[in-house]
Enzyme design. Structure first.
Site, short mmCIF file in Angstrom:
data_model
loop_
_atom_site.label_atom_id
_atom_site.label_comp_id
_atom_site.label_asym_id
_atom_site.label_seq_id
_atom_site.Cartn_x
_atom_site.Cartn_y
_atom_site.Cartn_z
N LYS A 116 -12.67 -3.69 17.02
CA LYS A 116 -11.75 -4.77 16.65
C LYS A 116 -12.35 -5.68 15.58
CE LYS A 116 -9.34 -5.27 21.09
NZ LYS A 116 -8.02 -4.70 20.82
N GLU A 200 -10.33 -15.62 19.05
CA GLU A 200 -9.08 -15.73 18.30
C GLU A 200 -8.30 -16.94 18.75
OE1 GLU A 200 -6.40 -12.40 18.61
OE2 GLU A 200 -7.68 -11.15 17.36
N HIS A 235 0.08 -5.80 29.13
CA HIS A 235 -0.17 -5.37 27.76
C HIS A 235 0.29 -3.95 27.50
CE1 HIS A 235 -2.21 -9.10 27.35
NE2 HIS A 235 -3.06 -8.80 28.29
N ARG A 292 -2.31 6.98 14.87
CA ARG A 292 -1.66 8.16 15.47
C ARG A 292 -0.15 7.92 15.48
NH1 ARG A 292 -0.34 5.20 20.00
NH2 ARG A 292 -2.03 3.86 20.69
P1 ADP Z 1 -5.81 -4.35 23.60
O1 ADP Z 1 -6.40 -3.55 22.46
O2 ADP Z 1 -6.80 -4.60 24.71
O3 ADP Z 1 -4.51 -3.84 24.08
P2 ADP Z 1 -4.69 -6.27 21.74
O4 ADP Z 1 -5.57 -7.01 20.82
O5 ADP Z 1 -3.94 -5.12 21.19
O6 ADP Z 1 -5.55 -5.82 23.01
O7 ADP Z 1 -3.68 -7.28 22.41
C1 ADP Z 1 -2.81 -6.87 23.44
C2 ADP Z 1 -1.72 -7.89 23.66
O8 ADP Z 1 -2.30 -9.17 23.97
C3 ADP Z 1 -0.82 -8.16 22.46
O9 ADP Z 1 0.25 -7.24 22.35
C4 ADP Z 1 -0.34 -9.56 22.77
O10 ADP Z 1 0.70 -9.50 23.74
C5 ADP Z 1 -1.55 -10.23 23.41
N1 ADP Z 1 -2.39 -10.93 22.41
C6 ADP Z 1 -3.40 -10.42 21.68
N2 ADP Z 1 -3.95 -11.33 20.86
C7 ADP Z 1 -3.30 -12.49 21.07
C8 ADP Z 1 -3.41 -13.82 20.53
N3 ADP Z 1 -4.32 -14.14 19.60
N4 ADP Z 1 -2.55 -14.76 21.00
C9 ADP Z 1 -1.64 -14.45 21.95
N5 ADP Z 1 -1.48 -13.23 22.48
C10 ADP Z 1 -2.30 -12.24 22.07
#
Ligand code: ADP
Length: 667
Positions: A116, A200, A235, A292
């Site tokens: 990430k 973040e 998620h 993908r």
């Molecule tokens: P993972 O790879 O573990 O699935 P992600 O970074 O893709 O994590 O985030 C998964 C979900 O978490 C997103 O779809 C969103 O719903 C929530 N999310 C991620 N980052 C943020 C953020 N900065 N603020 C609010 N919600 C977030």
């Protein structure tokens, strides 16, 4: 184009890929584990190779076995589908080393998006907007805490190596920071063996909007617009749609171009998805890139009229992209609902079992069902319990959503617990209809989606009762027709000389039994059922045509769908889905228990208790056995006076749907 490809996957996506391959005249090779010998994807392929035992580590995740299967069958390319080896850079490399085309991006692009923080650095340098925060290598607690303060609380801590929502912690203020960091690190180490963190800004009401991109080997890149995947549980996406509601042309272009920037930054090839968080103010931020084909790609296909798997095969074979950006257009609106074997009321616990009865809604221009299972198949513990993807399309969102709700109400599955009625509740819920979407949708509207209390549902008890009465009359008529047409003794209605007919049935909702007494009043066209439920009495009449109930309750008319399954019923009304069962069979169902089949277990479940001894005389209607299935107790009663000569199960035994529970001999 290739002559033969191997699909290194199973289930619906393997079948989906084969459909396109066949259309293009490409031969297909399936691989399968021991658990999948009779699976649909195996029978659909031109050739199939067994790659070992059921656990994915020993079969579908075993790169060497896939390469061997390619060599043995002469497959020139591998399509990895999604999941399994699809984002495994090592496997992509292994293919290349063996002169096999990997239908996906170059290994380096997969690798670049694997971390990430590295992904954020690349995207930040390329000018793609990022969520404000910190993703540097100094991992000291002091530096991370300072980064959180600089970013401004609330913040989200994320494991750099994370995925699936693990190693993620929301921190509301400085006081919580230390504990949250320790907890996130603990989780990250145990899940990914790496406890590096990034910080973040936490967006309070974001939407998950992702852009489909495609790049070829000739420097062309296009975006096929966006999908809104905001409705998530833990998620994981539940319902996806395209285009995203409320999108403006200019925001669409900005996000599309940012996605292409992201793809170009890593020399991308093939199908990719760039995920963004879209804030309430229209600002959007890069979240991650999935290298993908996505599960939810069909909604993009429905609104663009393109076959994305065909695009993948063409690009991998070295052809240019089939269309340029200005040739791509959005037409209409599409939804995808993921039909899962799982129990939404039990924290979405995956369910396993046999698909005793499986009938998807009819497919058409408006309804598409992508599936990899057939009636009789098992949903096992080894793989993802997704049964199908239900996709609907129409000219606009409202109509496409109406089609989704209708198709969900027509989806018939018996034998295991599914999320169909939950999806129906979601699709018909007022905020979803209004497109009031964000990633907290399910948590926020929990009460209306899960019907945790029966308060709202008891209003539909008269509908349930009316259905049971009409159903009973119908089955009574069926019987009378084949017997003495004029004998009132053959009627299953509560026929009484010179007395109003009275039914004393009881109905179970969520494990609670409700007495719902009914009196028949009037006759001919004036005949009505006076139904009393939950302290209210109504006058009801109606007609039952197949699964459709045309109900008139105190003059209010509506059409609802009622589906019998596993000894229970699901009523789909505009208010949502309601599951009910007959607690006491005084609505006349007792006659149907005269045959041996009546003692078959209604579905997968557990025998809770035997209530009588074998060989002892019992009276008609006496409870014999209690079974628990779908969190409800089902009482099996004696159809008439007689004896149970044998019980086939003991308390605590698991039984499959359809298996005989006991043997009964009428006196
Ligand atoms: P993972 O790879 O573990 O699935 P992600 O970074 O893709 O994590 O985030 C998964 C979900 O978490 C997103 O779809 C969103 O719903 C929530 N999310 C991620 N980052 C943020 C953020 N900065 N603020 C609010 N919600 C977030």
């Amino acid at each position: 184009m290739f002559n033969k490809i191997l699909i290194a996957n199973r289930g619906e996506i393997a079948c989906r890929i084969m459909r396109t391959a066949r259309k293009l005249g490409v031969n297909t090779v399936a691989v399968y584990s021991d658990a999948d010998r009779d699976a649909l994807h195996v029978s659909m392929a031109d050739e199939a190779v067994n790659i070992g035992p059921a656990p994915p580590r020993e079969s579908y995740l075993c790169g060497e076995k896939i390469i061997e299967a390619c060599k043995a069958t002469g497959a020139e390319a591998v399509h990895p589908g999604y999941g399994f080896l699809s984002e495994n850079a090592g496997f992509a490399l292994m293919c290349i080393e063996n002169d096999i085309v990997f239908i996906g991006p170059p290994a380096a692009a997969i690798e670049a998006m694997g971390s990430k923080s590295a992904a954020k650095s690349i995207m930040g340098d390329a000018g793609v907007p990022l969520v404000p925060g910190y993703h540097e290598s100094d991992q000291s607690a002091g530096r991370l805490a300072r980064a959180a303060a600089e970013t401004g609380y609330p913040v989200l801590l994320k494991a750099v190596a994370g995925g699936g929502g693990k190693g993620m912690r929301l921190v509301q203020n400085e006081a919580e920071f230390g504990d949250a960091l320790a907890a996130a690190k603990r989780e990250a180490v145990s899940s990914f063996g790496n406890d590096d963190m990034l910080v973040e800004k936490y967006l309070s009401r974001p939407r998950h909007v992702e852009v489909q991109v495609f790049c070829d080997q000739h420097e062309h890149a296009v975006y096929l617009f966006e999908r809104d995947c905001s409705v998530q549980r833990r998620h994981q996406k539940v319902i996806e749609e395209a285009p995203a509601p409320g999108m403006t042309e200019s925001l669409r272009r900005q996000m599309g171009e940012a996605a292409i920037l992201a793809a170009r930054a890593i020399d991308y090839e093939g199908a990719g998805t760039v995920e963004f968080l879209l804030d309430a103010d229209g600002a959007f931020y890069f979240m991650e890139m999935n290298t993908r084909l996505q599960v939810e790609h069909p909604v993009t296909e429905m609104i663009t009229g393109q076959d994305l798997v065909e695009w993948q095969l063409r690009v991998a074979a070295g052809e240019p992209l089939p269309l340029e950006q200005n040739q791509l257009q959005i037409h209409g609106h599409a939804f995808e609902a993921r039909i899962y074997a799982e129990d939404p009321d039990n924290d979405f616990l995956p369910a396993t079992g046999s698909l005793v009865y499986l009938q998807p809604p009819p497919e058409s221009r408006h309804v598409r069902v992508d599936t990899g299972v057939l009636q009789g198949d098992e949903v096992s513990v080894y793989y993802d319990p997704m049964i199908a993807k239900l996709v609907t399309w129409d000219e606009n969102r409202e109509r496409a959503l109406g089609r989704l709700a209708r198709a969900l109400s027509e989806y018939r599955i018996s034998g295991l617990t599914t999320n169909i009625s939950f999806l129906y509740n979601l699709a018909t819920s007022e905020p979803f209809v209004r497109a009031d979407l964000d990633t907290q949708f399910i948590e926020k509207h929990h009460a209306s989606l899960f019907h945790t209390s029966n308060d709202a549902r008891v209003r539909d008890l008269p509908l349930a009762s009316l259905y049971l009465l009409l159903r009973m009359e119908q089955s009574g008529q069926d019987r009378v027709r084949g017997d003495d047409l004029f004998s009132p003794w053959n009627s299953s209605s509560a026929w009484r000389l010179n007395e109003p007919a009275v039914h004393n049935g009881a109905i179970v909702l969520n494990g609670t039994e409700y007495d719902v007494p009914v009196v028949e009043v009037g006759s001919g066209d004036q005949r009505r059922f006076r139904i009393s439920a939950a302290g209210k009495t109504v006058l009801a009449t109606g007609e039952l045509k197949g699964n459709e109930l045309y109900a008139d309750i105190d003059g209010y008319r509506q059409r609802v769908v009622v589906v019998p399954h596993d000894g229970m019923f699901t009523l789909f009304s505009p208010a949502g889905a309601m599951q009910f069962a007959l607690a006491r069979p005084d609505y006349g169902e007792e006659d149907s228990q005269s045959g041996a089949a009546a003692f078959a277990a209604p579905m997968h479940g557990v025998v809770v208790k035997q209530l009588v001894e074998a060989g002892v005389m019992v009276e008609k209607n006496q409870p014999l056995v209690i079974m628990e299935a779908m969190k409800m107790e089902h009482t099996i009663r004696a159809p008439r006076d007689g004896t149970v000569t044998e019980f086939y199960f003991e308390a605590g035994d698991q039984v499959s749907g359809g298996e005989d529970l006991l043997k009964f001999e009428p006196a």
